[in-house]
Scaffold this active site. Structure first.
Site, PDB file in Angstrom:
ATOM      1  N   GLN A   1       2.296  -5.920  -3.060  1.00 62.89           N
ATOM      2  CA  GLN A   1       2.657  -5.978  -1.626  1.00 62.89           C
ATOM      3  C   GLN A   1       3.979  -5.228  -1.364  1.00 62.89           C
ATOM      4  O   GLN A   1       4.284  -4.285  -2.081  1.00 62.89           O
ATOM      5  CB  GLN A   1       2.731  -7.421  -1.119  1.00 62.89           C
TER       6      GLN A   1
ATOM      7  N   THR B   1      -6.097 -11.604   3.595  1.00 60.80           N
ATOM      8  CA  THR B   1      -7.176 -10.961   2.840  1.00 60.80           C
ATOM      9  C   THR B   1      -8.317 -11.944   2.523  1.00 60.80           C
ATOM     10  O   THR B   1      -9.292 -11.560   1.880  1.00 60.80           O
ATOM     11  CB  THR B   1      -6.631 -10.393   1.515  1.00 60.80           C
TER      12      THR B   1
ATOM     13  N   ALA C   1      -9.389  -0.756   7.884  1.00 59.39           N
ATOM     14  CA  ALA C   1      -8.599   0.401   8.316  1.00 59.39           C
ATOM     15  C   ALA C   1      -7.148  -0.051   8.429  1.00 59.39           C
ATOM     16  O   ALA C   1      -6.864  -1.095   9.017  1.00 59.39           O
ATOM     17  CB  ALA C   1      -9.108   0.885   9.656  1.00 59.39           C
TER      18      ALA C   1
ATOM     19  N   GLY D   1      -4.155  -4.504  -4.356  1.00 63.63           N
ATOM     20  CA  GLY D   1      -5.124  -3.549  -4.883  1.00 63.63           C
ATOM     21  C   GLY D   1      -4.405  -2.285  -5.267  1.00 63.63           C
ATOM     22  O   GLY D   1      -3.720  -1.700  -4.443  1.00 63.63           O
ATOM     23  N   HIS D   2      -4.475  -1.921  -6.522  1.00 60.70           N
ATOM     24  CA  HIS D   2      -3.830  -0.689  -6.973  1.00 60.70           C
ATOM     25  C   HIS D   2      -4.908   0.314  -7.347  1.00 60.70           C
ATOM     26  O   HIS D   2      -5.783   0.001  -8.140  1.00 60.70           O
ATOM     27  CB  HIS D   2      -2.981  -0.953  -8.225  1.00 60.70           C
TER      28      HIS D   2
ATOM     29  N   THR E   1      -9.800  -4.858   0.841  1.00 57.37           N
ATOM     30  CA  THR E   1     -10.730  -5.339   1.866  1.00 57.37           C
ATOM     31  C   THR E   1     -11.464  -4.205   2.571  1.00 57.37           C
ATOM     32  O   THR E   1     -12.365  -4.459   3.359  1.00 57.37           O
ATOM     33  CB  THR E   1      -9.952  -6.136   2.940  1.00 57.37           C
TER      34      THR E   1
ATOM     35  N   ASP F   1       0.815  -1.229   0.000  1.00 60.84           N
ATOM     36  CA  ASP F   1       0.000   0.000   0.000  1.00 60.84           C
ATOM     37  C   ASP F   1       0.843   1.271   0.000  1.00 60.84           C
ATOM     38  O   ASP F   1       0.441   2.289   0.570  1.00 60.84           O
ATOM     39  CB  ASP F   1      -0.963   0.027   1.196  1.00 60.84           C
ATOM     40  N   GLU F   2       1.988   1.228  -0.636  1.00 63.15           N
ATOM     41  CA  GLU F   2       2.850   2.416  -0.691  1.00 63.15           C
ATOM     42  C   GLU F   2       2.389   3.402  -1.755  1.00 63.15           C
ATOM     43  O   GLU F   2       2.925   4.515  -1.843  1.00 63.15           O
ATOM     44  CB  GLU F   2       4.314   2.025  -0.995  1.00 63.15           C
ATOM     45  N   GLY F   3       1.426   2.997  -2.581  1.00 65.82           N
ATOM     46  CA  GLY F   3       1.005   3.874  -3.690  1.00 65.82           C
ATOM     47  C   GLY F   3       1.726   3.518  -4.976  1.00 65.82           C
ATOM     48  O   GLY F   3       1.984   4.377  -5.805  1.00 65.82           O
ATOM     49  N   LYS F   4       2.002   2.219  -5.131  1.00 69.28           N
ATOM     50  CA  LYS F   4       2.725   1.768  -6.331  1.00 69.28           C
ATOM     51  C   LYS F   4       1.924   2.019  -7.595  1.00 69.28           C
ATOM     52  O   LYS F   4       2.485   2.329  -8.640  1.00 69.28           O
ATOM     53  CB  LYS F   4       3.045   0.266  -6.211  1.00 69.28           C
TER      54      LYS F   4
HETATM   55  P1  IMP Z   1      -2.537 -12.770   2.225  1.00 68.21           P
HETATM   56  O1  IMP Z   1      -1.589 -12.235   1.205  1.00 68.21           O
HETATM   57  O2  IMP Z   1      -3.990 -12.556   1.864  1.00 68.21           O
HETATM   58  O3  IMP Z   1      -2.259 -14.177   2.608  1.00 68.21           O
HETATM   59  O4  IMP Z   1      -2.330 -11.912   3.572  1.00 68.21           O
HETATM   60  C1  IMP Z   1      -1.159 -11.993   4.334  1.00 68.21           C
HETATM   61  C2  IMP Z   1      -0.781 -10.622   4.884  1.00 68.21           C
HETATM   62  O5  IMP Z   1      -0.377  -9.780   3.818  1.00 68.21           O
HETATM   63  C3  IMP Z   1      -1.927  -9.905   5.579  1.00 68.21           C
HETATM   64  O6  IMP Z   1      -1.394  -9.147   6.638  1.00 68.21           O
HETATM   65  C4  IMP Z   1      -2.461  -8.981   4.505  1.00 68.21           C
HETATM   66  O7  IMP Z   1      -3.121  -7.861   5.047  1.00 68.21           O
HETATM   67  C5  IMP Z   1      -1.162  -8.596   3.832  1.00 68.21           C
HETATM   68  N1  IMP Z   1      -1.348  -8.183   2.435  1.00 68.21           N
HETATM   69  C6  IMP Z   1      -1.567  -8.980   1.371  1.00 68.21           C
HETATM   70  N2  IMP Z   1      -1.668  -8.251   0.250  1.00 68.21           N
HETATM   71  C7  IMP Z   1      -1.480  -6.977   0.596  1.00 68.21           C
HETATM   72  C8  IMP Z   1      -1.425  -5.751  -0.156  1.00 68.21           C
HETATM   73  O8  IMP Z   1      -1.554  -5.700  -1.376  1.00 68.21           O
HETATM   74  N3  IMP Z   1      -1.204  -4.623   0.590  1.00 68.21           N
HETATM   75  C9  IMP Z   1      -1.017  -4.660   1.920  1.00 68.21           C
HETATM   76  N4  IMP Z   1      -1.051  -5.768   2.650  1.00 68.21           N
HETATM   77  C10 IMP Z   1      -1.272  -6.923   1.992  1.00 68.21           C
END
Ligand code: IMP
Length: 427
Positions: free
Chosen positions: A223, A128, A303, A40-41, A300, A13-16
């Protein structure tokens, strides 16, 4: 500048998305190399907000070939929804290619994700629920399905018969819940396969041709480094390798072809899900930063946890990835603060640490060591050049560059494309 890797430098979620959107305009090929629709972008393009989970943001540029690489796990239902949503907006997806080696999220994967999380109780990871972990586990166990399997109905049938027996046994005997129906899955996935067939290809020759022809190729990371399976805050990580190394195995690009790694860092820190986050701000302080930064998840809606810039994490991530150039995002969010903190070390049991400890419980109890810098107290949303930024703001950025260990070449001061300062164009 033919090949650049773009990675998230923190916990995602750095704003890629915004940075990719800017670079994609000059890119011949964008490749997503890991993760799935856990990502999610958000991209604001020509005044329209787009949210992508699987399709590379380069899809908005008709001349940019968008490749979903072999290292991803793909939920074909979600992919079709994204393709349909783009078609509704009049956006063509003919320049999308899906690697036949990419693994598929099967209908049982999200359920296993949820059941495993529930079984962990207080130790849950905060995934997620998109089935990412179970799909990658099946890939490693060699009981996964690849997108290319959709074009081989008899193979699918035989393999599903075997795999579903394993899955259903666990669902029935361990979780005491409903089993999956083999025929239903086959019918649904064969229909999906027909629709996706035009996109599915062996990407090896496509990628090799692009390299041979010196095309600009951008490896789009999802990520962030601290969610990396090996170097992140294990087990509070995702199930792929969102580091520069993962971008290579997830696309088939050899290291010698890489010219630059761009690290995207937010001007503060955020994280979703559980696990250590040493600079986290709680209570009203956290609420304030969360509101200012509108820190609610694209995927998702959760927050996000927020905190001051963690230089320990950022420097580690910069070294692990070999970051050459930094894209700094959401700097405008800090404009209201009188003083701004940067974490430059962790104290744990009387010892100062300059990089995150691998021992997760030590990290959980680490006390951040902060430097304080004066804020700039004025909006920077209209800044177009480095010189437009107030002195205190420039000093904050320069200090971050020192701490990260790479220059901040791109600085984002708002969501839209024109709210971006380029000190140096990566290519
Ligand atoms: P998973 O990737 O759904 O298995 O989640 C594992 C961890 O990675 C959880 O803490 C999620 O919130 C985090 N996570 C997965 N994808 C993202 C993303 O795109 N942005 C931020 N956190 C993520």
């Amino acid at each position: 500048m033919p090949v650049a890797i773009l990675v998230g430098g923190q916990w995602g979620d750095e704003g890629k998305g915004k940075v990719i959107d800017i670079l994609a305009a000059k890119t011949d090929m964008v490749i997503r190399s890991q993760g799935g629709n856990n990502a999610g972008h958000t991209v604001v393009h020509d005044g329209v907000t787009h949210k992508f989970h699987l399709i590379p943001s380069g899809i908005l540029f008709p001349n940019c070939l968008c490749v979903i690489g072999n290292g991803t796990v793909l939920d074909p239902r979600v992919l079709l929804q994204e393709i349909d949503a783009l078609a509704d907006q009049g956006i063509n997806t003919d320049h999308l290619v899906i690697s036949d080696r990419a693994h598929m999220i099967m209908p049982y994967h999200p359920l296993f994700d949820q059941l495993e999380e529930e079984a962990r109780g207080d130790d849950r990871l905060g995934t997620t629920y998109r089935g990412i972990g179970p799909a990658y586990s099946d890939k490693i166990r060699r009981i996964g399905f690849r997108i290319g399997d959709l074009t081989k109905p008899r193979f699918m049938e035989k393999k599903l018969h075997f795999v579903l027996r394993l899955k259903n046994e666990i669902l029935r005997d361990l979780y005491r819940t409903d089993e999956f129906d083999e025929k239903q899955i086959l019918d649904e996935y064969s229909a999906i396969g027909e629709r996706l067939a035009p996109y599915i290809q062996d990407i090896f020759p496509i990628v090799q041709d692009a390299l041979r022809e010196d095309n600009n190729v951008l490896l789009e990371g999802a990520q962030g480094a601290l969610l990396d399976l090996d170097f992140g805050t294990y087990p509070y990580v995702t199930s792929s390798s969102p580091t520069a190394g993962g971008a290579l195995t997830g696309s088939g690009i050899p290291p010698r072809e890489v010219d630059m790694t761009i690290g995207v860092f937010k001007a503060y820190t955020s994280r979703v899900g559980y696990g250590p986050m040493p600079t986290e701000l709680l209570g009203v302080e956290g609420d304030r930063l969360r509101e200012l930064g509108a820190e609610f998840g694209t995927t998702t809606g959760r927050a996000r946890r927020v905190g001051w810039f963690d230089g320990v994490v950022a420097n580690y991530s910069s070294l692990i990835n070999g970051v050459d150039s930094v894209a700094l995002t959401k700097l405008d969010v800090l404009s209201e603060y009188e003083t701004i903190k940067i974490c430059t070390g962790y104290f744990h049991k009387g010892e100062l640490h300059r990089h995150p400890m691998s021992n997760i419980s030590h990290l959980k109890h680490a006390e951040p060591v902060y430097e304080e810098m004066p804020g700039w107290g004025t909006s920077i949303a209209d800044a177009k050049t480095w010189e437009d930024l107030p002195g205190a703001c420039q000093r904050y950025v320069e200090r971050l560059a020192e701490v990260i260990g790479a220059p901040c070449d791109i600085i984002s001061v708002g969501a839209s494309r024109d709210q971006t300062i380029f000190r140096k164009l990566p290519y």
